[in-house]
Design a protein around this motif. Structure first.
Motif, PDB file in Angstrom:
ATOM      1  N   THR A 100      51.383  36.350  38.300  1.00  0.00           N
ATOM      2  CA  THR A 100      50.071  36.597  37.815  1.00  0.00           C
ATOM      3  C   THR A 100      48.707  36.224  38.529  1.00  0.00           C
ATOM      4  O   THR A 100      49.227  35.281  39.479  1.00  0.00           O
ATOM      5  N   THR A 101      47.924  36.783  38.875  1.00  0.00           N
ATOM      6  CA  THR A 101      46.656  36.192  39.624  1.00  0.00           C
ATOM      7  C   THR A 101      45.991  35.444  38.689  1.00  0.00           C
ATOM      8  O   THR A 101      45.466  35.453  37.726  1.00  0.00           O
ATOM      9  N   SER A 102      46.175  34.030  39.410  1.00  0.00           N
ATOM     10  CA  SER A 102      45.693  32.885  38.405  1.00  0.00           C
ATOM     11  C   SER A 102      45.001  31.895  39.411  1.00  0.00           C
ATOM     12  O   SER A 102      44.514  32.326  40.688  1.00  0.00           O
ATOM     13  N   THR A 103      44.606  30.579  38.864  1.00  0.00           N
ATOM     14  CA  THR A 103      43.821  29.818  39.963  1.00  0.00           C
ATOM     15  C   THR A 103      44.776  29.023  40.690  1.00  0.00           C
ATOM     16  O   THR A 103      45.924  28.566  40.430  1.00  0.00           O
ATOM     17  N   PRO A 104      44.479  28.804  41.859  1.00  0.00           N
ATOM     18  CA  PRO A 104      45.052  27.946  42.923  1.00  0.00           C
ATOM     19  C   PRO A 104      45.377  26.561  42.574  1.00  0.00           C
ATOM     20  O   PRO A 104      46.586  26.122  42.487  1.00  0.00           O
TER      21      PRO A 104
END
Length: 291
Positions: A100-104
């Motif tokens: 998923t593109t998520s928060t670092p």
């Protein structure tokens, strides 16, 4: 080494990209377990031989490699760290891969909590859209321990062709933010170029033939501009997810004291489209702003 004989893959998230990615793993001969909040989205995979499980908790007890590609960071947090999530219920030496593109920062939390249980976690967001997912040509950006990255190569190589280790946990997500920032401003340019060609009385398809292989060339120009011209706004990547990604990138940029005016403009334009009911259209629907 992970092989089709010693690996059971769990796959959570069977949306536009996930269904093709899971399908490619099945084609490669891996046993695949699937879970999605909407079972209907997984029916095609079940017909191809995937096995349904009822929860991330159940998957954590059955699979030794688990891949997720879900919607938003709060979905990622629930799937990984919730009471019925993968980390609390996972087995030692399981590999968990969030694509998923998520928060670092969330990627780092998952990595740290997983490590306490002897679970190997990487953040591995992807780029390439629905086409890249179908054709197994995704770019995969990986953060985590390098030895885990190396161990997962047989899995990554089924899904993509540009597989790069970026560094410690969270680095994959930071790299994906770079990707989304580049796309955000580029998409504005692609739309303006196509609309300009149309207003000038040119054939936009022949214009594309001239400019897509030169200095103006980009993935969006080659793959999404033809969809704009045809009036095809079906999602390879949803506007609502692009907005989510841009919000993350803007927050990260602000935390680093960086201005991102191109990104901010793109976020504003996409926000206007979403407010007009286009949140479930593909990102190429930005073209409609000029139409």
């Amino acid at each position: 080494m992970l092989t089709t004989e010693n690996t059971i893959i769990g796959f959570i998230g069977t949306g536009v990209m996930g269904k093709s990615m899971a399908g490619n793993l099945l084609k490669a001969g891996f046993p695949v377990l699937v879970y999605s909040r909407t079972k209907e989205k997984a029916l095609n995979l079940l017909e191809k031989g995937a096995e349904w499980v009822d929860s991330p908790k159940e998957m954590a007890t059955k699979a030794n490699v688990i891949i997720t590609i879900v919607g938003y960071p709060f979905d990622v947090e629930e799937v990984y760290l919730g009471e019925n999530g993968l980390v609390p219920n996972g087995k030692e030496n399981t590999y968990i891969i969030d694509m998923t593109t998520s928060t670092p920062s969330l990627a780092v939390r998952i990595y740290e909590e997983a490590k306490k249980k002897g679970i190997h976690a990487v953040d591995a967001p992807v780029s390439g859209g629905d086409v890249g997912a179908k054709e197994a040509r995704l770019s995969i950006m990986v953060g985590g321990d390098v030895e885990v990255f190396q161990a997962l190569q047989p899995i990554f190589q089924v899904l993509g062709t540009n597989i790069i280790y970026q560094g410690k946990a969270g680095s994959g997500q930071h790299t994906k933010m770079c990707n989304q920032i580049a796309i955000a401003s580029n998409m504005i340019g692609v739309c303006e170029a196509i609309v300009y060609a149309e207003k000038a009385g040119l054939n936009p398809e022949t214009v594309l033939q001239s400019i897509s292989s030169g200095a103006a060339g980009s993935w969006s120009l080659s793959n999404l501009a033809p969809r704009m011209i045809k009036g095809d706004f079906e999602p390879g990547f949803y506007i609502k997810h692009m907005i989510k990604d841009m919000n993350i990138a803007l927050e990260e940029a602000e935390s680093m004291g960086m201005e991102a005016p191109g990104l901010a403009l793109s976020r504003k334009l996409y926000g206007e489209l979403a407010s007009q009911g286009e949140e479930n259209s593909g990102t190429q629907a930005l073209y409609k702003h000029w139409k």
